[in-house]
Enzyme design. Structure first.
Site, PDB file in Angstrom:
ATOM      1  N   GLN A 173       0.824  -1.208   0.000  1.00  0.00           N
ATOM      2  CA  GLN A 173       0.000   0.000   0.000  1.00  0.00           C
ATOM      3  C   GLN A 173       0.860   1.261   0.000  1.00  0.00           C
ATOM      4  OE1 GLN A 173      -2.651   0.282   3.364  1.00  0.00           O
ATOM      5  NE2 GLN A 173      -1.188  -0.591   4.797  1.00  0.00           N
ATOM      6  N   HIS A 195      -2.754   0.097  -3.926  1.00  0.00           N
ATOM      7  CA  HIS A 195      -3.778   0.537  -2.978  1.00  0.00           C
ATOM      8  C   HIS A 195      -4.230   1.951  -3.342  1.00  0.00           C
ATOM      9  CE1 HIS A 195      -5.642   2.052   0.774  1.00  0.00           C
ATOM     10  NE2 HIS A 195      -6.036   0.803   0.940  1.00  0.00           N
ATOM     11  N   ASP A 239      -7.976   0.999  -3.831  1.00  0.00           N
ATOM     12  CA  ASP A 239      -9.046   1.213  -2.860  1.00  0.00           C
ATOM     13  C   ASP A 239      -9.606   2.617  -3.069  1.00  0.00           C
ATOM     14  OD1 ASP A 239     -10.745   1.296  -0.709  1.00  0.00           O
ATOM     15  OD2 ASP A 239      -9.270   0.645   0.769  1.00  0.00           O
ATOM     16  N   GLU A 274     -11.393  -1.839  -4.924  1.00  0.00           N
ATOM     17  CA  GLU A 274     -11.900  -2.099  -3.572  1.00  0.00           C
ATOM     18  C   GLU A 274     -12.808  -0.966  -3.126  1.00  0.00           C
ATOM     19  OE1 GLU A 274     -10.117  -2.709   0.970  1.00  0.00           O
ATOM     20  OE2 GLU A 274      -8.784  -2.994  -0.755  1.00  0.00           O
ATOM     21  N   ASP A 308     -14.986  -4.238   1.298  1.00  0.00           N
ATOM     22  CA  ASP A 308     -14.261  -3.843   2.515  1.00  0.00           C
ATOM     23  C   ASP A 308     -15.248  -3.268   3.525  1.00  0.00           C
ATOM     24  OD1 ASP A 308     -12.555  -2.973   4.486  1.00  0.00           O
ATOM     25  OD2 ASP A 308     -11.548  -1.467   3.294  1.00  0.00           O
ATOM     26  N   GLN A 330     -12.112  -8.462   1.682  1.00  0.00           N
ATOM     27  CA  GLN A 330     -10.988  -8.201   2.574  1.00  0.00           C
ATOM     28  C   GLN A 330     -11.303  -8.750   3.961  1.00  0.00           C
ATOM     29  OE1 GLN A 330      -7.964  -5.196   4.827  1.00  0.00           O
ATOM     30  NE2 GLN A 330      -9.448  -4.192   3.535  1.00  0.00           N
ATOM     31  N   LYS A 332     -10.135  -8.168   7.330  1.00  0.00           N
ATOM     32  CA  LYS A 332      -9.330  -7.169   8.046  1.00  0.00           C
ATOM     33  C   LYS A 332      -8.945  -7.767   9.392  1.00  0.00           C
ATOM     34  CE  LYS A 332      -9.684  -2.826   6.987  1.00  0.00           C
ATOM     35  NZ  LYS A 332     -10.151  -1.464   6.776  1.00  0.00           N
TER      36      LYS A 332
END
Length: 415
Positions: A173, A195, A239, A274, A308, A330, A332
C-alpha cells in the site's frame, strides 16, 4: 508442555491512531498531524501514536512465545471497539486472561484460541478485539514451540489444510505518496499494487472519474517502463473508499460503464477495485455490491470488485460471500478478534469460490504481521497485505522475509 507464566509489555505499532470522526468533521492537516480537538472517546489528539501490547507466554521448558495485541488505525469508529491503549488493557490481560492460561496444557491451538476469543467482561460484552487478536497469536506460537513445529504447520494440522509450497501474493500500500511508492513496489516486484488511497472525489478520483483513469494509465505505463523481467505483470488493486459511488450517485449502470473504461486503461494488467461504493447500510451494501459484481460478469468486464466497508466480522464475511457481494473480500485481521476467525474466514471464502484477501492495518506490529504470514501460508488466500506502516519497504520486508523463511525451512526438512 504447560504454560508457566504470561507476561505483558507495552509496545508501539507501525503507524498511528486517527480519530476518523474528527477528520470527517473537518480536522485539518498540519504537517503530519492534525489541527483540532478529538471527538471520539479516549482520544487525546486527532492523531496519536499507535499502541500495542506484547503478550509473552512462558513455557515450562523456558521457551517464550509471543503475539501482539493491536487495533486498526481508525479505532472506535464504524462500530469498532474503543481506542486500544496499553495501560488500560494490560490489567485486563493480567486479571482475566493470565489466570485462564497459566498451568494449561499446550495440546491444541484451536481449543485454547476459541476459549479466549469467546471471553466476556462481567457485563456480558466480549473482550476487546485487540486482546483476542494478540493473545491468540501468542497461543499459536506457544503450541508451535511445544510441538516443535512452525506456526503454519500447527494450523494445517488442526484445520486439515496444506501449507503452501510457494509464496502468497503480497499486496503493498502506497498511502498518499502514490507515485514514488509505486516505483519502490515495481523495483521489488510486488505482486499486487498500489492501494492508492483514493479517498476524495475532487482531488483524487475526479468528478467524472477522470483523475483515477489517468492514474491507472500511468500505473500501466510505469510498470512497463520499470519492470526488469518480461513476465512481471502485477495486479493493480485500488481502494477508492466509496468515491466511485459518490461521483456517479450510486447509479450502477454508469458505474459499470466507468469500470469498462478502467479495464481498458489498465490493460494488459488485471484490475481490482476495492470499496467502489459505501451506501452506509450493511444489507444495502451487500445488495449493491452483488449487483455491480453480477453486471460486470454478465458484460464480461474484467474488473474484480473487492468488498471492505461493512464486511468486518466473520459473520459479515459469510454473508457477503453467500450473496456474491464482490469477487474478493478483505479479511481485516484485527477486526476479527481471535486469529482462529481469520483462518475460518479464509477457508469459508475458498469454499464459496470467493477470493480471500487477508488484509489488516498499517497500525499493526512486525509480530502480528509475521503471525499473519503463517496463517496465509496455511490457508492460501489469493493475497495478503504487506504490513505494518505506510512506507512500503518495511512492511513488504517483514512479510516477504517470513514467507521465505517458512519455505526454506520446509524445503530443508524434505532433504
Amino acid at each position: 508442555m504447560k504454560i508457566l507464566d504470561v507476561v505483558c509489555a507495552k509496545g508501539r505499532t507501525g503507524f498511528y491512531f486517527d480519530d476518523q470522526r474528527a477528520i470527517k468533521a473537518g480536522a485539518a492537516h498540519d504537517g503530519f498531524t492534525y489541527i483540532g480537538q478529538p471527538v471520539t472517546d479516549g482520544f487525546k489528539a486527532v492523531r496519536q501514536a499507535g499502541e500495542a501490547v506484547s503478550v509473552m507466554i512462558i513455557l515450562e521448558d523456558g521457551q517464550i512465545a509471543y503475539g501482539d495485541c493491536a487495533a486498526v488505525q481508525y479505532s472506535g469508529a464504524g462500530g469498532r471497539d474503543p481506542l486500544f491503549l496499553a495501560e488500560d488493557f494490560i490489567p485486563v490481560i493480567e486479571k482475566m486472561i493470565k489466570p485462564r492460561l497459566v498451568g494449561r496444557e499446550l495440546a491444541s491451538f484451536k481449543q485454547l484460541a476459541e476459549e479466549i476469543d469467546n471471553l466476556n467482561y462481567e457485563n456480558g460484552k466480549r473482550i476487546h478485539t485487540a486482546l483476542r487478536y494478540g493473545v491468540t497469536q501468542a497461543i499459536l506460537d506457544a503450541v508451535a514451540k511445544a510441538k516443535k513445529q512452525l506456526m503454519c504447520e500447527v494450523i494445517a494440522d488442526e484445520y486439515n489444510t496444506q501449507v503452501s509450497d510457494k509464496g502468497i501474493a503480497i499486496f503493498t500500500q502506497s498511502g498518499d505518496d502514490r507515485y514514488n511508492n509505486v516505483d519502490k513496489m515495481i523495483i521489488k516486484h510486488a505482486e499486487v499494487l498500489p492501494h492508492g488511497l483514493i479517498n476524495n472525489v475532487k482531488e483524487k478520483l475526479g468528478e467524472n472519474g477522470e483523475l483515477l483513469l489517468e492514474y491507472v494509465g500511468w500505473l500501466r505505463d510505469r510498470v512497463a517502463k520499470l519492470k526488469t523481467t518480461a513476465d512481471y505483470a502485477p495486479v493493480l488493486h485500488i481502494d477508492v473508499y466509496g468515491t466511485i459511488g459518490l461521483a456517479f450517485k450510486n447509479d450502477v449502470a454508469r458505474m459499470v460503464e466507468y469500470f469498462r473504461q478502467l479495464e481498458k486503461a489498465a490493460a494488459p494488467l488485471k484490475l481490482r477495485i476495492e470499496g467502489p461504493v459505501d451506501v452506509e447500510d450493511r444489507e444495502k451494501q451487500i445488495e449493491v455490491l452483488a449487483e455491480i459484481t453480477s453486471r460486470l460478469h454478465t458484460e464480461n468486464i474484467n474488473v474484480e470488485i473487492v468488498a471492505d466497508e461493512w464486511c468486518n466480522t466473520f459473520e459479515d464475511i459469510k454473508d457477503f460471500a453467500d450473496k456474491g457481494a464482490g469477487d474478493m473480500l478483505q479479511i481485516k485481521t484485527p477486526d476479527l478478534g481471535g486469529i482462529n476467525n481469520i483462518i475460518e474466514a479464509v477457508l469459508y471464502c475458498k469454499q464459496k469460490g470467493v477470493g480471500a484477501y487477508q488484509g489488516g492495518t498499517c497500525n499493526e506490529t512486525n509480530r502480528s504481521a509475521e503471525v499473519c504470514v503463517h496463517i496465509a501460508m496455511a490457508t492460501q488466500p489469493v493475497q495478503m497485505l504487506a504490513k505494518p506502516g505506510m512506507g512500503v519497504d518495511e512492511g513488504y520486508m517483514i512479510v516477504y522475509n517470513e514467507m521465505q523463511r517458512i519455505l526454506a525451512v520446509r524445503k530443508a526438512r524434505k532433504h
